[in-house]
Design a protein around this motif. Sequence first.
Motif, PDB file in Angstrom:
ATOM      1  N   ALA A  75       2.828  28.917  19.367  1.00  0.00           N
ATOM      2  CA  ALA A  75       2.972  30.184  20.084  1.00  0.00           C
ATOM      3  C   ALA A  75       4.166  30.913  19.486  1.00  0.00           C
ATOM      4  CB  ALA A  75       3.170  29.930  21.577  1.00  0.00           C
ATOM      5  N   ASP A  76       4.034  31.307  18.233  1.00  0.00           N
ATOM      6  CA  ASP A  76       5.131  31.929  17.500  1.00  0.00           C
ATOM      7  C   ASP A  76       5.134  33.444  17.648  1.00  0.00           C
ATOM      8  OD1 ASP A  76       5.991  29.487  16.655  1.00  0.00           O
ATOM      9  OD2 ASP A  76       4.999  29.589  14.714  1.00  0.00           O
ATOM     10  N   ILE A  77       5.034  33.921  18.872  1.00  0.00           N
ATOM     11  CA  ILE A  77       4.986  35.366  19.098  1.00  0.00           C
ATOM     12  C   ILE A  77       6.293  36.025  18.662  1.00  0.00           C
ATOM     13  CG2 ILE A  77       5.748  35.245  21.513  1.00  0.00           C
ATOM     14  CD1 ILE A  77       3.066  37.612  20.187  1.00  0.00           C
ATOM     15  N   LEU A  78       7.421  35.347  18.881  1.00  0.00           N
ATOM     16  CA  LEU A  78       8.697  35.924  18.459  1.00  0.00           C
ATOM     17  C   LEU A  78       8.769  36.059  16.942  1.00  0.00           C
ATOM     18  CD1 LEU A  78      11.289  34.206  20.819  1.00  0.00           C
ATOM     19  CD2 LEU A  78      10.520  36.574  20.842  1.00  0.00           C
ATOM     20  N   GLU A  79       8.258  35.067  16.251  1.00  0.00           N
ATOM     21  CA  GLU A  79       8.272  35.111  14.789  1.00  0.00           C
ATOM     22  C   GLU A  79       7.461  36.298  14.271  1.00  0.00           C
ATOM     23  OE1 GLU A  79       7.041  32.181  11.095  1.00  0.00           O
ATOM     24  OE2 GLU A  79       7.390  31.320  13.054  1.00  0.00           O
ATOM     25  N   VAL A  80       6.394  36.613  14.945  1.00  0.00           N
ATOM     26  CA  VAL A  80       5.540  37.731  14.533  1.00  0.00           C
ATOM     27  C   VAL A  80       6.149  39.066  14.945  1.00  0.00           C
ATOM     28  CG1 VAL A  80       3.265  38.775  14.865  1.00  0.00           C
ATOM     29  CG2 VAL A  80       3.464  36.303  14.617  1.00  0.00           C
ATOM     30  N   MET A  81       6.741  39.110  16.127  1.00  0.00           N
ATOM     31  CA  MET A  81       7.209  40.375  16.686  1.00  0.00           C
ATOM     32  C   MET A  81       8.590  40.810  16.197  1.00  0.00           C
ATOM     33  SD  MET A  81       4.649  41.290  18.468  1.00  0.00           S
ATOM     34  CE  MET A  81       5.241  42.642  19.428  1.00  0.00           C
ATOM     35  N   LEU A  82       9.455  39.845  15.861  1.00  0.00           N
ATOM     36  CA  LEU A  82      10.811  40.220  15.467  1.00  0.00           C
ATOM     37  C   LEU A  82      10.830  40.836  14.065  1.00  0.00           C
ATOM     38  CD1 LEU A  82      12.966  37.191  16.684  1.00  0.00           C
ATOM     39  CD2 LEU A  82      12.936  39.491  17.618  1.00  0.00           C
ATOM     40  N   PRO A  83      11.664  41.836  13.864  1.00  0.00           N
ATOM     41  CA  PRO A  83      11.791  42.406  12.521  1.00  0.00           C
ATOM     42  C   PRO A  83      12.535  41.423  11.609  1.00  0.00           C
ATOM     43  CG  PRO A  83      13.387  43.408  13.996  1.00  0.00           C
ATOM     44  CD  PRO A  83      12.520  42.523  14.846  1.00  0.00           C
ATOM     45  N   GLU A  84      12.332  41.581  10.319  1.00  0.00           N
ATOM     46  CA  GLU A  84      13.017  40.732   9.345  1.00  0.00           C
ATOM     47  C   GLU A  84      14.513  41.049   9.370  1.00  0.00           C
ATOM     48  OE1 GLU A  84      11.698  38.266   7.539  1.00  0.00           O
ATOM     49  OE2 GLU A  84       9.720  38.663   8.366  1.00  0.00           O
ATOM     50  N   ASN A  85      15.302  40.158   9.973  1.00  0.00           N
ATOM     51  CA  ASN A  85      16.756  40.328  10.013  1.00  0.00           C
ATOM     52  C   ASN A  85      17.392  38.971  10.253  1.00  0.00           C
ATOM     53  OD1 ASN A  85      16.544  39.794  12.781  1.00  0.00           O
ATOM     54  ND2 ASN A  85      16.571  41.948  13.349  1.00  0.00           N
ATOM     55  N   ARG A  86      18.689  38.966  10.385  1.00  0.00           N
ATOM     56  CA  ARG A  86      19.427  37.707  10.546  1.00  0.00           C
ATOM     57  C   ARG A  86      19.067  37.015  11.871  1.00  0.00           C
ATOM     58  NH1 ARG A  86      21.081  34.474   6.734  1.00  0.00           N
ATOM     59  NH2 ARG A  86      23.049  33.481   7.168  1.00  0.00           N
ATOM     60  N   GLY A  87      18.777  37.803  12.903  1.00  0.00           N
ATOM     61  CA  GLY A  87      18.387  37.216  14.183  1.00  0.00           C
ATOM     62  C   GLY A  87      17.104  36.401  14.067  1.00  0.00           C
ATOM     63  N   LYS A  88      16.155  36.928  13.312  1.00  0.00           N
ATOM     64  CA  LYS A  88      14.907  36.189  13.094  1.00  0.00           C
ATOM     65  C   LYS A  88      15.171  34.934  12.276  1.00  0.00           C
ATOM     66  CE  LYS A  88      10.165  36.745  11.495  1.00  0.00           C
ATOM     67  NZ  LYS A  88       9.158  37.702  11.034  1.00  0.00           N
ATOM     68  N   ASP A  89      16.069  35.034  11.295  1.00  0.00           N
ATOM     69  CA  ASP A  89      16.418  33.859  10.489  1.00  0.00           C
ATOM     70  C   ASP A  89      17.039  32.765  11.349  1.00  0.00           C
ATOM     71  OD1 ASP A  89      15.478  35.179   8.261  1.00  0.00           O
ATOM     72  OD2 ASP A  89      17.472  35.782   7.552  1.00  0.00           O
ATOM     73  N   VAL A  90      17.903  33.157  12.280  1.00  0.00           N
ATOM     74  CA  VAL A  90      18.524  32.182  13.194  1.00  0.00           C
ATOM     75  C   VAL A  90      17.458  31.543  14.070  1.00  0.00           C
ATOM     76  CG1 VAL A  90      20.081  31.939  15.176  1.00  0.00           C
ATOM     77  CG2 VAL A  90      20.792  33.297  13.196  1.00  0.00           C
ATOM     78  N   MET A  91      16.537  32.361  14.588  1.00  0.00           N
ATOM     79  CA  MET A  91      15.476  31.845  15.445  1.00  0.00           C
ATOM     80  C   MET A  91      14.598  30.843  14.693  1.00  0.00           C
ATOM     81  SD  MET A  91      11.939  32.505  16.798  1.00  0.00           S
ATOM     82  CE  MET A  91      11.575  33.453  15.406  1.00  0.00           C
ATOM     83  N   LEU A  92      14.260  31.149  13.447  1.00  0.00           N
ATOM     84  CA  LEU A  92      13.437  30.231  12.653  1.00  0.00           C
ATOM     85  C   LEU A  92      14.182  28.932  12.351  1.00  0.00           C
ATOM     86  CD1 LEU A  92      11.743  32.753  10.211  1.00  0.00           C
ATOM     87  CD2 LEU A  92      10.657  31.435  12.033  1.00  0.00           C
ATOM     88  N   LEU A  93      15.460  29.043  12.076  1.00  0.00           N
ATOM     89  CA  LEU A  93      16.262  27.850  11.830  1.00  0.00           C
ATOM     90  C   LEU A  93      16.312  26.975  13.079  1.00  0.00           C
ATOM     91  CD1 LEU A  93      18.099  26.247   9.910  1.00  0.00           C
ATOM     92  CD2 LEU A  93      20.012  27.610  10.766  1.00  0.00           C
ATOM     93  N   LEU A  94      16.548  27.590  14.226  1.00  0.00           N
ATOM     94  CA  LEU A  94      16.575  26.838  15.484  1.00  0.00           C
ATOM     95  C   LEU A  94      15.222  26.194  15.788  1.00  0.00           C
ATOM     96  CD1 LEU A  94      18.760  29.128  17.762  1.00  0.00           C
ATOM     97  CD2 LEU A  94      19.359  26.878  16.822  1.00  0.00           C
TER      98      LEU A  94
END
Length: 173
Positions: A75-94
């Motif tokens: 259920a990676d809705i955040l991964e799809v919805m978030l723009p490419e930025n450092r916040g998304k990188d942090v979320m993917l790392l977590l």
Amino acid sequence: MLEFKSPLLRGVDKVMEWAILILLMALTLIIGGACLLRTINISFVGFEELATLAAFWLYMIGTAHGSREKSQITADILEVMLPENRGKDVMLLLKWVFAFILSCIFAYWAFTLLMWTLQTGAKTTVFKIPNSLIQSSILVGTGLSAFYNLLYLIREIKIFTGKQPRYVEADEN
């Protein structure tokens, strides 16, 4: 999906693929044979034990294969919805940190279950198959899943630190 250069890791992939194919055929033959025998009033006593053994191994190797290919249901809705930025990188790392930690916990639980089963020496009733043979599939599946999650976590750390570029994989979207 991870591409391995190591012959050992490529070999593990091939073994998993062949095991899935063989287990699928075995499970189909076991259940189909039991149904066929039942229609002609012949009892196949203990087929459930064989089906359980094949099903557990199929499910757990399939779990590891799904972890390797990143093809599990997510259920990676955040991964799809978030723009490419450092916040998304942090979320993917977590995401990969938590996936690795949880898979290690599951592998530890599988290990303790297997150790307990080996101590009790429990066996199935008809064919006397050791329950440890069935439950070892849980350890193999969760152990391989933890290993693949570790590899994805390492890759994500490299991407996060700028040592590896992020690339879009066709099967991730």
